[in-house]
Design a protein around this motif. Sequence first.
Motif, short mmCIF file in Angstrom:
data_model
loop_
_atom_site.label_atom_id
_atom_site.label_comp_id
_atom_site.label_asym_id
_atom_site.label_seq_id
_atom_site.Cartn_x
_atom_site.Cartn_y
_atom_site.Cartn_z
N ALA A 356 21.63 77.83 80.55
CA ALA A 356 21.76 78.03 82.00
C ALA A 356 23.07 78.76 82.30
N ALA A 357 24.07 78.58 81.43
CA ALA A 357 25.37 79.23 81.65
C ALA A 357 25.22 80.76 81.70
N ILE A 358 24.27 81.30 80.99
CA ILE A 358 24.13 82.76 80.98
C ILE A 358 23.79 83.27 82.38
N ASN A 359 22.76 82.70 82.98
CA ASN A 359 22.36 83.16 84.32
C ASN A 359 23.44 82.87 85.36
N ILE A 360 24.03 81.68 85.27
CA ILE A 360 25.01 81.30 86.29
C ILE A 360 26.25 82.20 86.16
N CYS A 361 26.72 82.44 84.93
CA CYS A 361 27.90 83.32 84.76
C CYS A 361 27.57 84.74 85.21
N LYS A 362 26.38 85.22 84.85
CA LYS A 362 26.01 86.58 85.27
C LYS A 362 25.99 86.70 86.79
N ASP A 363 25.43 85.68 87.46
CA ASP A 363 25.39 85.71 88.93
C ASP A 363 26.80 85.78 89.50
N LEU A 364 27.70 84.95 88.95
CA LEU A 364 29.06 84.89 89.50
C LEU A 364 29.81 86.19 89.22
N LEU A 365 29.59 86.78 88.05
CA LEU A 365 30.23 88.07 87.73
C LEU A 365 29.71 89.15 88.67
N GLU A 366 28.41 89.10 88.91
CA GLU A 366 27.79 90.06 89.81
C GLU A 366 28.41 89.97 91.21
N GLU A 367 28.80 88.75 91.59
CA GLU A 367 29.42 88.55 92.91
C GLU A 367 30.91 88.90 92.90
N GLY A 368 31.40 89.32 91.71
CA GLY A 368 32.80 89.79 91.65
C GLY A 368 33.82 88.76 91.21
N ALA A 369 33.35 87.58 90.73
CA ALA A 369 34.31 86.56 90.29
C ALA A 369 34.97 86.97 88.97
N VAL A 370 36.16 86.41 88.72
CA VAL A 370 36.83 86.58 87.42
C VAL A 370 36.64 85.26 86.69
N LEU A 371 35.92 85.30 85.56
CA LEU A 371 35.61 84.03 84.88
C LEU A 371 36.53 83.80 83.70
N TYR A 372 36.96 82.56 83.55
CA TYR A 372 37.57 82.10 82.30
C TYR A 372 36.53 81.14 81.71
N ILE A 373 36.16 81.38 80.46
CA ILE A 373 35.08 80.57 79.88
C ILE A 373 35.59 79.79 78.68
N HIS A 374 35.27 78.50 78.68
CA HIS A 374 35.65 77.63 77.56
C HIS A 374 34.39 77.05 76.94
N ASP A 375 34.34 77.00 75.64
CA ASP A 375 33.32 76.19 74.95
C ASP A 375 33.91 75.82 73.60
N PRO A 376 33.77 74.55 73.20
CA PRO A 376 34.39 74.15 71.93
C PRO A 376 33.74 74.78 70.70
N LYS A 377 32.50 75.21 70.79
CA LYS A 377 31.82 75.70 69.58
C LYS A 377 31.30 77.14 69.69
N VAL A 378 31.08 77.63 70.89
CA VAL A 378 30.52 78.97 71.02
C VAL A 378 31.64 80.01 70.88
N LYS A 379 31.36 81.03 70.05
CA LYS A 379 32.39 82.06 69.80
C LYS A 379 32.37 83.11 70.92
N PRO A 380 33.54 83.71 71.20
CA PRO A 380 33.61 84.70 72.29
C PRO A 380 32.65 85.88 72.09
N ASP A 381 32.42 86.28 70.85
CA ASP A 381 31.48 87.39 70.60
C ASP A 381 30.08 87.06 71.11
N GLN A 382 29.71 85.79 70.92
CA GLN A 382 28.38 85.35 71.35
C GLN A 382 28.28 85.41 72.88
N ILE A 383 29.35 84.96 73.53
CA ILE A 383 29.34 84.98 75.00
C ILE A 383 29.24 86.43 75.47
#
Length: 479
Positions: A356-383
Amino acid sequence: MTFSIKNICCIGAGYVGGPTMAVIANKCPHLKIEVVDLNEERIKNWNNSDLSKLPIYEPGLSEIIKNCRNKNLFFSNAIQEKIENADMVFISVNTPTKTKGFGAGKASDLKWVEACARQVAKYSRGHTIVVEKSTLPVRTAEVIKSILLGSNQSSNEENSSKNTFEVLSNPEFLSEGTAIKDLNEPDRVLIGGEKEEAMEALSSIYQNWVPEEKIIKTNIWSSELAKLTSNAFLAQRISSINSISAICEATGADIREVTRAIGSDTRIGSKFLDSGPGFGGSCFKKDILNLVYLSSYFGLEEVANFWESVVELNNWHQHRISKLIVQKLFGTVRGKKIFILGFAFKSNTNDTRESAAINICKDLLEEGAVLYIHDPKVKPDQIASDIGIEKSKKNIKADNKIYTKERSWYYTQDFLEGADGADAIVILTEWEEYRLLDWSKISRKLRKPAWIFDSRSIISKEAVRNLNLNFWRIGDGLN
Ligand code: NAD
Ligand code: UGA
């Protein structure tokens, strides 16, 4: 006659093939198990002496790999050789939704399964039991069988005529994050087939640790359909409860109280009733769409529509959360910093497929937000690949943060850095460490008025009370 299985080959070293074979190897030291894959990088990682580099993160997996690897469990790209030596071949390859052609967007793409069947037809020797471990549309076993039998009729195959095959369906019910526990103590093992001897050969492997009464034998089509149905029922519960969370928010009810009340009815049960940001994972959507496709194929349009609505509700629910965040932040997030906690589709996995994070982050980026993303296991390349931003050298800072100009987002492992100057924190994955955060420290870093959006119900109202924070959580009508 009972076949005695000694050598197993599993084609596909992914989220299912890797852990499943590791557990079989651990429970059956008398069996030799070869896991093969086309992907060289994946195999290299399965063989990495540094167990933190295994391609899949699952609690308990590295201990088993340490125990069995290079004793009776092997990972390689030697597909031909390992098929040749196997008495039993598991097909555990990906079966994603087709993106092109007939049935695109709904039907499963069986090209990888077909390729496996052709490889088995070409390389196997003597009698081979072929086990469908991948989740497949009903009657796929027929396709596999035709390919295997076709190879025997082909005159130019040196490998013809003497080979015999039996096809079984043995769908996997593990969940990511609890895969090892699910495999060690399954609710049931399902084996679908035609001939009792072949089914017994597979059953006897599981009987090394699974009580016989938990091994269900059915005809092959029931087994294939039961797997799709099982996922469809689970996903349907989540869409049902998420639909009710929206009603709770509109009426003053509380989804946690509603869930407790309905879940204590033993006919309903309490599991799979946690309202969240919408189901993700590689399988729920794909398997329901597969069921939708099958229903339409058989002219059952009402059935197809019923199941499709489960996926539609899930999509709607994810965008509902994005919209709500924008609304609460005074109708605009342009240029505002939002700290996202969690990108995996659930906790205890590094898998982000359909998160669900993919759609929600995409929506927020589309609206012009600046996101800082944390996940303990997902690598930045994957995001980066999930939110559609190609990584380029100039976008990577020395400290491994990724920043892109056109759609701004950073990867961070530091909670205080993520919170610093942010207008909102959005919790999207229920990682244990997020439950333990010190909210008073974090609150001091946020730009006020600030919001915490908890889509997983992991923070109590008490934890953030008196911290000068606005707090929203899923399905809370008193928000
Ligand atoms: P995956 O994408 O993680 O792994 C599949 C692997 O198969 C890949 O590494 C790919 O390189 C390999 N492969 C594909 N074609 C090949 C070929 N011809 N020869 C050799 N290797 C080949 O997929 P997964 O998540 O493990 O899922 C596999 C199947 O199991 C799917 O049908 C899925 O629906 C089902 N399933 C998945 C889960 C889960 O939790 N992920 C649970 C139950 C069932
Ligand atoms: C699911 C099934 O649970 C497994 O039985 C099945 O084998 C597997 O799909 C598959 O075929 O791939 P998985 O997708 O790994 O397993 O994870 P789940 O625990 O089922 O969670 C799926 C999604 O539903 C996650 O996004 C999770 O956060 C969400 N969920 C789950 C909720 O929102 N609420 C719940 O109560 C439970």
